[in-house]
Design a protein around this motif. Structure first.
Motif, short mmCIF file in Angstrom:
data_model
loop_
_atom_site.label_atom_id
_atom_site.label_comp_id
_atom_site.label_asym_id
_atom_site.label_seq_id
_atom_site.Cartn_x
_atom_site.Cartn_y
_atom_site.Cartn_z
N GLY A 190 0.78 -1.23 0.00
CA GLY A 190 0.00 0.00 0.00
C GLY A 190 0.82 1.28 0.00
O GLY A 190 0.24 2.37 0.00
N ILE A 191 2.13 1.18 0.01
CA ILE A 191 2.96 2.39 0.05
C ILE A 191 4.16 2.28 -0.90
O ILE A 191 5.30 2.58 -0.54
CB ILE A 191 3.47 2.67 1.48
CG1 ILE A 191 4.17 1.44 2.06
CG2 ILE A 191 2.34 3.12 2.38
CD1 ILE A 191 4.91 1.69 3.34
N PRO A 192 3.93 1.85 -2.15
CA PRO A 192 5.07 1.67 -3.06
C PRO A 192 5.85 2.96 -3.32
O PRO A 192 7.07 2.94 -3.44
CB PRO A 192 4.46 1.12 -4.34
CG PRO A 192 3.03 1.52 -4.28
CD PRO A 192 2.67 1.55 -2.82
N ASP A 193 5.16 4.08 -3.37
CA ASP A 193 5.86 5.35 -3.61
C ASP A 193 6.79 5.70 -2.45
O ASP A 193 7.92 6.17 -2.66
CB ASP A 193 4.86 6.48 -3.84
CG ASP A 193 4.06 6.28 -5.12
OD1 ASP A 193 4.62 5.69 -6.07
OD2 ASP A 193 2.89 6.70 -5.15
N ASP A 194 6.34 5.46 -1.22
CA ASP A 194 7.19 5.72 -0.05
C ASP A 194 8.42 4.82 -0.06
O ASP A 194 9.52 5.24 0.29
CB ASP A 194 6.41 5.50 1.24
CG ASP A 194 5.29 6.52 1.41
OD1 ASP A 194 5.36 7.59 0.78
OD2 ASP A 194 4.37 6.24 2.19
N ILE A 195 8.22 3.58 -0.45
CA ILE A 195 9.34 2.64 -0.49
C ILE A 195 10.34 3.04 -1.57
O ILE A 195 11.55 3.04 -1.34
CB ILE A 195 8.81 1.20 -0.72
CG1 ILE A 195 8.01 0.75 0.50
CG2 ILE A 195 9.95 0.24 -1.00
CD1 ILE A 195 7.27 -0.54 0.32
N LEU A 196 9.85 3.41 -2.74
CA LEU A 196 10.75 3.79 -3.82
C LEU A 196 11.52 5.06 -3.51
O LEU A 196 12.62 5.27 -4.03
CB LEU A 196 9.97 3.95 -5.13
CG LEU A 196 9.56 2.63 -5.78
CD1 LEU A 196 8.62 2.90 -6.95
CD2 LEU A 196 10.77 1.85 -6.24
N ARG A 197 10.99 5.92 -2.65
CA ARG A 197 11.71 7.12 -2.25
C ARG A 197 12.99 6.81 -1.50
O ARG A 197 13.91 7.62 -1.43
CB ARG A 197 10.82 8.02 -1.41
CG ARG A 197 10.17 9.09 -2.25
CD ARG A 197 9.40 10.05 -1.41
NE ARG A 197 8.02 9.73 -1.82
CZ ARG A 197 6.96 9.74 -1.07
NH1 ARG A 197 7.03 10.11 0.16
NH2 ARG A 197 5.79 9.42 -1.52
N ASN A 198 13.08 5.62 -0.90
CA ASN A 198 14.29 5.21 -0.18
C ASN A 198 15.41 4.75 -1.11
O ASN A 198 16.55 4.65 -0.69
CB ASN A 198 13.97 4.07 0.79
CG ASN A 198 13.13 4.53 1.94
OD1 ASN A 198 13.34 5.62 2.46
ND2 ASN A 198 12.19 3.70 2.35
N ALA A 199 15.08 4.45 -2.35
CA ALA A 199 16.08 3.93 -3.29
C ALA A 199 16.94 5.08 -3.83
O ALA A 199 16.44 6.17 -4.11
CB ALA A 199 15.39 3.23 -4.44
N PRO A 200 18.25 4.83 -3.98
CA PRO A 200 19.11 5.86 -4.56
C PRO A 200 18.72 6.20 -6.00
O PRO A 200 18.77 7.34 -6.41
CB PRO A 200 20.51 5.26 -4.53
CG PRO A 200 20.42 4.04 -3.69
CD PRO A 200 19.00 3.65 -3.59
N GLN A 201 18.29 5.15 -6.77
CA GLN A 201 17.88 5.38 -8.16
C GLN A 201 16.69 4.49 -8.50
O GLN A 201 16.61 3.35 -8.05
CB GLN A 201 19.02 5.03 -9.13
CG GLN A 201 20.23 5.92 -9.00
CD GLN A 201 21.32 5.49 -9.98
OE1 GLN A 201 21.39 4.33 -10.35
NE2 GLN A 201 22.15 6.44 -10.36
N THR A 202 15.75 5.04 -9.27
CA THR A 202 14.60 4.27 -9.74
C THR A 202 14.40 4.52 -11.22
O THR A 202 14.87 5.53 -11.78
CB THR A 202 13.31 4.66 -8.98
OG1 THR A 202 13.04 6.04 -9.24
CG2 THR A 202 13.43 4.41 -7.50
N PRO A 209 23.07 -1.16 -9.92
CA PRO A 209 24.18 -1.27 -10.88
C PRO A 209 24.37 -2.70 -11.33
O PRO A 209 24.12 -3.66 -10.59
CB PRO A 209 25.40 -0.79 -10.08
CG PRO A 209 24.99 -0.74 -8.66
CD PRO A 209 23.51 -0.76 -8.59
N LYS A 210 24.81 -2.86 -12.55
CA LYS A 210 25.07 -4.17 -13.12
C LYS A 210 26.31 -4.74 -12.45
O LYS A 210 27.34 -4.08 -12.37
CB LYS A 210 25.28 -4.04 -14.63
CG LYS A 210 25.42 -5.35 -15.33
CD LYS A 210 25.53 -5.13 -16.83
CE LYS A 210 25.62 -6.44 -17.56
NZ LYS A 210 25.68 -6.24 -19.02
N VAL A 211 26.21 -5.97 -11.95
CA VAL A 211 27.34 -6.57 -11.27
C VAL A 211 27.89 -7.78 -12.00
O VAL A 211 28.95 -8.29 -11.68
CB VAL A 211 26.99 -6.97 -9.81
CG1 VAL A 211 26.69 -5.74 -8.97
CG2 VAL A 211 25.81 -7.93 -9.80
N VAL A 212 27.17 -8.29 -12.99
CA VAL A 212 27.62 -9.44 -13.78
C VAL A 212 27.66 -9.02 -15.22
O VAL A 212 26.71 -8.45 -15.76
CB VAL A 212 26.64 -10.63 -13.60
CG1 VAL A 212 27.09 -11.82 -14.44
CG2 VAL A 212 26.53 -11.02 -12.14
#
Length: 95
Positions: free
Chosen positions: A71-83, A91-94
């Protein structure tokens, strides 16, 4: 079952507990006392006794197993450095 000094040292090693040589006889007695008590428990007649989770009868609280976005996807995505496109961008690691 009886615990000897070698078993005490082995248990201490497996548990990653430093035990001085002077403590081994005391721990040997303690472990043997615990095992003697457990053996006493096996003598108790529990025939017909139902297993219980509490001393008073009660139902376990359950919730419906429903998949949702919290119910709070926007709040959760605000915590991400990049969306990007409403997803976390990592970042790609493989190669």
């Amino acid at each position: 079952m009886s615990v000897d000094a070698a078993t005490v040292r082995r248990i201490a090693h497996l548990a990653r507990i430093a035990v001085r040589e002077t403590e081994v006889p005391h721990l040997e007695g303690e472990l043997n006392a615990i095992l003697a008590f457990v053996e006493q428990l096996s003598e108790v007649d529990v025939e017909g006794v139902e297993p219980m989770t509490s001393v008073i009868p009660m139902e376990m609280k359950k919730r419906a197993d429903v998949v949702n976005d919290g119910g709070i996807p926007d709040d959760i995505l605000r915590n991400a450095p990049q969306t990007q496109d409403h997803f976390f961008l990592v970042p790609k690691v493989v190669e």
